[in-house]
Write a protein that holds these residues in place. Structure first.
Motif, PDB file in Angstrom:
ATOM      1  N   MET A   1      -5.419 -11.179  -5.486  1.00  0.00           N
ATOM      2  CA  MET A   1      -4.675 -10.120  -4.839  1.00  0.00           C
ATOM      3  C   MET A   1      -5.584  -9.430  -3.829  1.00  0.00           C
ATOM      4  N   LYS A   2      -5.123  -9.402  -2.594  1.00  0.00           N
ATOM      5  CA  LYS A   2      -5.856  -8.704  -1.537  1.00  0.00           C
ATOM      6  C   LYS A   2      -5.087  -7.423  -1.223  1.00  0.00           C
ATOM      7  N   ILE A   3      -5.792  -6.298  -1.210  1.00  0.00           N
ATOM      8  CA  ILE A   3      -5.179  -4.999  -0.931  1.00  0.00           C
ATOM      9  C   ILE A   3      -5.938  -4.327   0.207  1.00  0.00           C
ATOM     10  N   ILE A   4      -5.202  -3.909   1.214  1.00  0.00           N
ATOM     11  CA  ILE A   4      -5.766  -3.110   2.305  1.00  0.00           C
ATOM     12  C   ILE A   4      -5.112  -1.740   2.174  1.00  0.00           C
ATOM     13  N   GLU A   5      -5.847  -0.787   1.600  1.00  0.00           N
ATOM     14  CA  GLU A   5      -5.254   0.493   1.212  1.00  0.00           C
ATOM     15  C   GLU A   5      -4.913   1.410   2.375  1.00  0.00           C
ATOM     16  N   ASN A   6      -5.730   1.485   3.375  1.00  0.00           N
ATOM     17  CA  ASN A   6      -5.471   2.397   4.492  1.00  0.00           C
ATOM     18  C   ASN A   6      -5.174   1.596   5.751  1.00  0.00           C
ATOM     19  N   ALA A   7      -4.093   0.848   5.699  1.00  0.00           N
ATOM     20  CA  ALA A   7      -3.754  -0.035   6.820  1.00  0.00           C
ATOM     21  C   ALA A   7      -3.427   0.759   8.081  1.00  0.00           C
ATOM     22  N   LEU A   8      -2.626   1.828   7.947  1.00  0.00           N
ATOM     23  CA  LEU A   8      -2.284   2.660   9.100  1.00  0.00           C
ATOM     24  C   LEU A   8      -1.569   3.920   8.646  1.00  0.00           C
ATOM     25  N   THR A   9      -1.431   4.867   9.575  1.00  0.00           N
ATOM     26  CA  THR A   9      -0.693   6.105   9.324  1.00  0.00           C
ATOM     27  C   THR A   9       0.186   6.396  10.538  1.00  0.00           C
ATOM     28  N   ASP A  10       1.274   7.120  10.293  1.00  0.00           N
ATOM     29  CA  ASP A  10       2.157   7.534  11.381  1.00  0.00           C
ATOM     30  C   ASP A  10       2.888   8.799  10.940  1.00  0.00           C
ATOM     31  N   ARG A  11       2.666   9.894  11.641  1.00  0.00           N
ATOM     32  CA  ARG A  11       3.349  11.171  11.386  1.00  0.00           C
ATOM     33  C   ARG A  11       3.323  11.568   9.910  1.00  0.00           C
ATOM     34  N   GLY A  12       2.186  11.359   9.304  1.00  0.00           N
ATOM     35  CA  GLY A  12       2.010  11.763   7.916  1.00  0.00           C
ATOM     36  C   GLY A  12       2.256  10.655   6.901  1.00  0.00           C
ATOM     37  N   SER A  13       3.058   9.669   7.261  1.00  0.00           N
ATOM     38  CA  SER A  13       3.276   8.540   6.350  1.00  0.00           C
ATOM     39  C   SER A  13       2.039   7.660   6.354  1.00  0.00           C
ATOM     40  N   LYS A  14       1.671   7.195   5.165  1.00  0.00           N
ATOM     41  CA  LYS A  14       0.516   6.314   5.027  1.00  0.00           C
ATOM     42  C   LYS A  14       0.998   4.964   4.534  1.00  0.00           C
ATOM     43  N   TYR A  15       0.354   3.916   5.028  1.00  0.00           N
ATOM     44  CA  TYR A  15       0.732   2.547   4.682  1.00  0.00           C
ATOM     45  C   TYR A  15      -0.446   1.775   4.115  1.00  0.00           C
ATOM     46  N   ALA A  16      -0.128   0.936   3.141  1.00  0.00           N
ATOM     47  CA  ALA A  16      -1.066  -0.049   2.619  1.00  0.00           C
ATOM     48  C   ALA A  16      -0.334  -1.383   2.663  1.00  0.00           C
ATOM     49  N   VAL A  17      -1.098  -2.454   2.627  1.00  0.00           N
ATOM     50  CA  VAL A  17      -0.492  -3.783   2.609  1.00  0.00           C
ATOM     51  C   VAL A  17      -1.285  -4.655   1.645  1.00  0.00           C
ATOM     52  N   SER A  18      -0.555  -5.456   0.877  1.00  0.00           N
ATOM     53  CA  SER A  18      -1.167  -6.293  -0.153  1.00  0.00           C
ATOM     54  C   SER A  18      -0.533  -7.670  -0.101  1.00  0.00           C
ATOM     55  N   GLY A  19      -1.216  -8.635  -0.697  1.00  0.00           N
ATOM     56  CA  GLY A  19      -0.630  -9.973  -0.753  1.00  0.00           C
ATOM     57  C   GLY A  19      -1.414 -10.900  -1.646  1.00  0.00           C
ATOM     58  N   GLY A  20      -0.814 -12.046  -1.880  1.00  0.00           N
ATOM     59  CA  GLY A  20      -1.453 -13.063  -2.692  1.00  0.00           C
ATOM     60  C   GLY A  20      -0.506 -14.226  -2.931  1.00  0.00           C
ATOM     61  N   PRO A  21      -1.030 -15.317  -3.460  1.00  0.00           N
ATOM     62  CA  PRO A  21      -0.198 -16.496  -3.699  1.00  0.00           C
ATOM     63  C   PRO A  21       0.747 -16.297  -4.889  1.00  0.00           C
ATOM     64  N   VAL A  22       1.987 -16.737  -4.729  1.00  0.00           N
ATOM     65  CA  VAL A  22       2.970 -16.755  -5.809  1.00  0.00           C
ATOM     66  C   VAL A  22       3.794 -18.032  -5.677  1.00  0.00           C
ATOM     67  N   GLY A  23       4.297 -18.521  -6.808  1.00  0.00           N
ATOM     68  CA  GLY A  23       5.048 -19.774  -6.779  1.00  0.00           C
ATOM     69  C   GLY A  23       6.490 -19.662  -7.212  1.00  0.00           C
ATOM     70  N   SER A  24       6.917 -18.456  -7.618  1.00  0.00           N
ATOM     71  CA  SER A  24       8.292 -18.282  -8.078  1.00  0.00           C
ATOM     72  C   SER A  24       8.701 -16.821  -7.924  1.00  0.00           C
ATOM     73  N   VAL A  25       9.990 -16.576  -8.104  1.00  0.00           N
ATOM     74  CA  VAL A  25      10.495 -15.203  -8.047  1.00  0.00           C
ATOM     75  C   VAL A  25       9.856 -14.375  -9.165  1.00  0.00           C
ATOM     76  N   ASP A  26       9.735 -14.965 -10.346  1.00  0.00           N
ATOM     77  CA  ASP A  26       9.121 -14.245 -11.466  1.00  0.00           C
ATOM     78  C   ASP A  26       7.674 -13.869 -11.155  1.00  0.00           C
ATOM     79  N   GLU A  27       6.927 -14.778 -10.523  1.00  0.00           N
ATOM     80  CA  GLU A  27       5.546 -14.473 -10.150  1.00  0.00           C
ATOM     81  C   GLU A  27       5.500 -13.379  -9.089  1.00  0.00           C
ATOM     82  N   ALA A  28       6.455 -13.391  -8.166  1.00  0.00           N
ATOM     83  CA  ALA A  28       6.517 -12.351  -7.134  1.00  0.00           C
ATOM     84  C   ALA A  28       6.757 -10.988  -7.773  1.00  0.00           C
TER      85      ALA A  28
END
Length: 120
Positions: free
Chosen positions: A1-28
């Motif tokens: 799992m890769k997490i980028i916690e402070n990806a960006l901000t806009d008018r007070g809203s803060k964003y993070a983005v994460s991802g990783g390999p998954v092979g099924s809906v259950d894994e997602a």
């Protein structure tokens, strides 16, 4: 799992983005559940995500209407399958209107650039 916690901000809203390999809906779903075990992510306003699986695309807006489709389109453009991307937003008090879609795109781009999408 890769997490980028402070990806960006806009008018007070803060964003993070994460991802990783998954092979099924259950894994997602397990991936998102694992992410939300972190108190910070569990308290987020939205954890929108998408993944392209062999059975087809799967997305979840988590209340950020249309965000899952934005992520899905970017995955399709980059031809990335079996890799979930989650865009997390903490609402900052100001509605972003249509700009919220641009911020979701920006967050996914930050993730893809950091992950070197060729290796996904």
């Amino acid at each position: 799992m890769k997490i980028i916690e402070n990806a960006l901000t806009d008018r007070g809203s803060k964003y993070a983005v994460s991802g990783g390999p998954v092979g099924s809906v259950d894994e997602a779903k397990a991936f998102v559940k694992s992410l939300c075990r972190k108190k910070k992510f569990a308290r987020a306003t939205h954890n929108s995500w998408a993944v392209i699986l062999p059975d087809g695309p799967v997305k979840n807006d988590d209340g950020e209407s249309g965000a899952g489709m934005v992520i899905l389109r970017m995955l399709e453009r980059e031809d990335i399958t079996g890799h979930i991307i989650v865009v997390t937003r903490w609402f900052g008090g100001t509605k972003l209107g249509g700009d919220r879609f641009r911020r979701v795109q920006d967050a996914v781009r930050v993730y893809l650039d950091a992950a070197d999408c060729q290796s996904l």
